[in-house]
Motif scaffolding. Structure first.
Motif, PDB file in Angstrom:
ATOM      1  N   LYS A 152       0.856  -1.179   0.000  1.00 33.83           N
ATOM      2  CA  LYS A 152       0.000   0.000   0.000  1.00 33.83           C
ATOM      3  C   LYS A 152       0.894   1.232   0.000  1.00 33.83           C
ATOM      4  CE  LYS A 152      -3.547  -2.458   2.455  1.00 33.83           C
ATOM      5  NZ  LYS A 152      -4.070  -2.858   3.707  1.00 33.83           N
ATOM      6  N   PHE A 153       0.336   2.375  -0.434  1.00 38.51           N
ATOM      7  CA  PHE A 153       1.120   3.610  -0.474  1.00 38.51           C
ATOM      8  C   PHE A 153       1.717   3.921   0.903  1.00 38.51           C
ATOM      9  CE2 PHE A 153      -1.608   5.029  -4.234  1.00 38.51           C
ATOM     10  CZ  PHE A 153      -0.637   4.670  -5.150  1.00 38.51           C
ATOM     11  N   ARG A 154       0.964   3.686   1.954  1.00 39.51           N
ATOM     12  CA  ARG A 154       1.440   3.951   3.317  1.00 39.51           C
ATOM     13  C   ARG A 154       2.671   3.094   3.627  1.00 39.51           C
ATOM     14  NH1 ARG A 154       0.770   0.911   7.338  1.00 39.51           N
ATOM     15  NH2 ARG A 154      -1.047  -0.165   6.490  1.00 39.51           N
ATOM     16  N   GLU A 155       2.615   1.809   3.242  1.00 36.21           N
ATOM     17  CA  GLU A 155       3.731   0.903   3.498  1.00 36.21           C
ATOM     18  C   GLU A 155       4.963   1.306   2.689  1.00 36.21           C
ATOM     19  OE1 GLU A 155       1.403  -3.284   4.430  1.00 36.21           O
ATOM     20  OE2 GLU A 155       1.616  -2.657   2.338  1.00 36.21           O
ATOM     21  N   ILE A 156       4.744   1.710   1.454  1.00 36.99           N
ATOM     22  CA  ILE A 156       5.862   2.147   0.607  1.00 36.99           C
ATOM     23  C   ILE A 156       6.496   3.399   1.211  1.00 36.99           C
ATOM     24  CG2 ILE A 156       6.525   3.008  -1.676  1.00 36.99           C
ATOM     25  CD1 ILE A 156       4.190   1.265  -2.799  1.00 36.99           C
ATOM     26  N   ALA A 157       5.659   4.327   1.650  1.00 38.99           N
ATOM     27  CA  ALA A 157       6.157   5.571   2.252  1.00 38.99           C
ATOM     28  C   ALA A 157       7.010   5.262   3.480  1.00 38.99           C
ATOM     29  CB  ALA A 157       4.994   6.481   2.608  1.00 38.99           C
ATOM     30  N   GLU A 158       6.534   4.362   4.333  1.00 43.28           N
ATOM     31  CA  GLU A 158       7.297   3.975   5.520  1.00 43.28           C
ATOM     32  C   GLU A 158       8.612   3.314   5.130  1.00 43.28           C
ATOM     33  OE1 GLU A 158       4.768   1.418   7.807  1.00 43.28           O
ATOM     34  OE2 GLU A 158       3.326   3.011   8.242  1.00 43.28           O
ATOM     35  N   SER A 159       8.557   2.441   4.132  1.00 43.33           N
ATOM     36  CA  SER A 159       9.747   1.718   3.703  1.00 43.33           C
ATOM     37  C   SER A 159      10.808   2.646   3.131  1.00 43.33           C
ATOM     38  CB  SER A 159       9.351   0.672   2.662  1.00 43.33           C
ATOM     39  OG  SER A 159      10.480   0.087   2.089  1.00 43.33           O
ATOM     40  N   LEU A 160      10.370   3.619   2.335  1.00 47.21           N
ATOM     41  CA  LEU A 160      11.321   4.514   1.668  1.00 47.21           C
ATOM     42  C   LEU A 160      11.633   5.765   2.480  1.00 47.21           C
ATOM     43  CD1 LEU A 160       9.957   4.312  -1.994  1.00 47.21           C
ATOM     44  CD2 LEU A 160      11.816   2.993  -0.948  1.00 47.21           C
ATOM     45  N   GLY A 161      10.855   6.007   3.523  1.00 50.72           N
ATOM     46  CA  GLY A 161      11.088   7.181   4.358  1.00 50.72           C
ATOM     47  C   GLY A 161      10.700   8.487   3.679  1.00 50.72           C
ATOM     48  N   ILE A 162       9.646   8.452   2.865  1.00 49.96           N
ATOM     49  CA  ILE A 162       9.160   9.665   2.197  1.00 49.96           C
ATOM     50  C   ILE A 162       7.665   9.798   2.465  1.00 49.96           C
ATOM     51  CG2 ILE A 162      10.939   9.678   0.401  1.00 49.96           C
ATOM     52  CD1 ILE A 162       8.973   8.373  -1.512  1.00 49.96           C
ATOM     53  N   PRO A 163       7.102  10.998   2.292  1.00 45.47           N
ATOM     54  CA  PRO A 163       5.672  11.178   2.561  1.00 45.47           C
ATOM     55  C   PRO A 163       4.792  10.338   1.633  1.00 45.47           C
ATOM     56  CG  PRO A 163       6.783  13.305   2.400  1.00 45.47           C
ATOM     57  CD  PRO A 163       7.772  12.257   1.967  1.00 45.47           C
ATOM     58  N   GLN A 164       3.641   9.935   2.143  1.00 44.15           N
ATOM     59  CA  GLN A 164       2.705   9.110   1.382  1.00 44.15           C
ATOM     60  C   GLN A 164       2.225   9.838   0.132  1.00 44.15           C
ATOM     61  OE1 GLN A 164      -0.351   7.271   3.732  1.00 44.15           O
ATOM     62  NE2 GLN A 164      -1.638   6.882   1.956  1.00 44.15           N
ATOM     63  N   GLY A 165       2.017  11.146   0.219  1.00 39.96           N
ATOM     64  CA  GLY A 165       1.593  11.923  -0.943  1.00 39.96           C
ATOM     65  C   GLY A 165       2.630  11.893  -2.054  1.00 39.96           C
ATOM     66  N   THR A 166       3.887  11.913  -1.679  1.00 45.33           N
ATOM     67  CA  THR A 166       4.973  11.845  -2.659  1.00 45.33           C
ATOM     68  C   THR A 166       4.973  10.482  -3.351  1.00 45.33           C
ATOM     69  OG1 THR A 166       6.283  13.369  -1.313  1.00 45.33           O
ATOM     70  CG2 THR A 166       7.477  12.076  -2.965  1.00 45.33           C
ATOM     71  N   VAL A 167       4.743   9.434  -2.591  1.00 45.61           N
ATOM     72  CA  VAL A 167       4.672   8.084  -3.166  1.00 45.61           C
ATOM     73  C   VAL A 167       3.537   8.023  -4.182  1.00 45.61           C
ATOM     74  CG1 VAL A 167       4.156   5.654  -2.662  1.00 45.61           C
ATOM     75  CG2 VAL A 167       5.705   6.938  -1.183  1.00 45.61           C
ATOM     76  N   SER A 168       2.372   8.518  -3.795  1.00 47.27           N
ATOM     77  CA  SER A 168       1.206   8.510  -4.674  1.00 47.27           C
ATOM     78  C   SER A 168       1.477   9.311  -5.948  1.00 47.27           C
ATOM     79  CB  SER A 168      -0.004   9.077  -3.932  1.00 47.27           C
ATOM     80  OG  SER A 168      -1.111   9.150  -4.777  1.00 47.27           O
ATOM     81  N   TRP A 169       2.099  10.470  -5.802  1.00 47.54           N
ATOM     82  CA  TRP A 169       2.396  11.320  -6.953  1.00 47.54           C
ATOM     83  C   TRP A 169       3.355  10.609  -7.908  1.00 47.54           C
ATOM     84  CZ3 TRP A 169       6.751  13.732  -9.001  1.00 47.54           C
ATOM     85  CH2 TRP A 169       6.487  14.656 -10.002  1.00 47.54           C
ATOM     86  N   HIS A 170       4.449  10.032  -7.376  1.00 48.13           N
ATOM     87  CA  HIS A 170       5.419   9.317  -8.224  1.00 48.13           C
ATOM     88  C   HIS A 170       4.759   8.134  -8.923  1.00 48.13           C
ATOM     89  CE1 HIS A 170       9.176  11.386  -7.561  1.00 48.13           C
ATOM     90  NE2 HIS A 170       8.994  11.358  -6.242  1.00 48.13           N
ATOM     91  N   TYR A 171       3.898   7.414  -8.216  1.00 50.34           N
ATOM     92  CA  TYR A 171       3.202   6.275  -8.813  1.00 50.34           C
ATOM     93  C   TYR A 171       2.336   6.735  -9.982  1.00 50.34           C
ATOM     94  CZ  TYR A 171      -0.014   2.359  -9.357  1.00 50.34           C
ATOM     95  OH  TYR A 171      -0.763   1.341  -9.879  1.00 50.34           O
ATOM     96  N   ASN A 172       1.554   7.778  -9.775  1.00 52.51           N
ATOM     97  CA  ASN A 172       0.676   8.281 -10.836  1.00 52.51           C
ATOM     98  C   ASN A 172       1.473   8.810 -12.025  1.00 52.51           C
ATOM     99  OD1 ASN A 172      -1.836   7.679  -9.654  1.00 52.51           O
ATOM    100  ND2 ASN A 172      -1.660   9.444  -8.315  1.00 52.51           N
ATOM    101  N   GLU A 173       2.589   9.477 -11.770  1.00 49.82           N
ATOM    102  CA  GLU A 173       3.450   9.947 -12.853  1.00 49.82           C
ATOM    103  C   GLU A 173       4.024   8.769 -13.635  1.00 49.82           C
ATOM    104  OE1 GLU A 173       4.187  13.185 -14.003  1.00 49.82           O
ATOM    105  OE2 GLU A 173       2.394  13.498 -12.771  1.00 49.82           O
TER     106      GLU A 173
END
Length: 185
Positions: free
Chosen positions: A154-175
């Protein structure tokens, strides 16, 4: 596997039970391999690091602290092992169809000599086309896409794993999805 099931398996591993390792291995082998592939982009190296991950997981099971999101925790360990592997090897992993200076990927040539290949040939061609398309993504976009799609995180898990905000993960995924749609269409 739930957090509780994973914690129980880790406790059993800390007590020396290999069946607990087998259970975690069966559930998370593909996930850990996809994390390693997203970093190393070389099958044999990813297989080596995946094997090393499960050995280390078993050896250090007593250090696990439950409640921190086990998938993100495992992805972080796998990522760190990949970084260690690259440092030890002292080289970058070679990739096929790397983008040129402008970020363009070479077109794949049809060397089959026929207009309609077998189902296997089409499968290989589609896979190579997707791999070439992935080269237009930034390394961070590739990693996030791999963790989301292959790893099922999930985006939350990815954010925790990479140490970046969840919104940033979502934005990169959509891009990344937008780029892939442009390249593959």
């Amino acid at each position: 596997m739930t957090e509780e099931e994973f914690s129980l398996c880790m406790s059993r591993m800390a007590s020396g039970e290999q069946d607990a390792l087998r259970r975690v291995y069966e559930v998370y082998l593909n996930f850990i391999f996809s994390v390693c592939m997203s970093h190393l982009r070389h099958k044999e190296s990813a297989e080596d690091v995946t094997s090393e991950f499960f050995i280390r997981l078993y050896q250090n099971a007593g250090r696990f602290r439950s409640g921190s999101g086990h998938k993100a925790w495992m992805a972080t360990i796998a990522r760190n092992l990949c970084i260690d592997y690259m440092r030890k090897s002292g080289r970058e992993m070679a990739t096929l169809d790397a983008p040129d200076e402008e970020g363009n990927v070479r077109e794949l040539e049809d060397t089959s000599g026929s207009e309609t290949g077998s189902g296997f040939e089409r499968h290989v061609e589609n896979r190579l086309t997707l791999e070439a398309a992935m080269k237009v993504l930034t390394p961070q976009e590739q990693e996030i896409l791999s963790l989301k799609v292959s790893g099922g995180m999930k985006f939350r898990e990815i954010a925790e794993s990479l140490g970046i905000p969840q919104g940033t993960v979502s934005w990169h995924y959509n891009e990344a999805i937008k780029k892939l749609r442009r390249v593959l269409s």
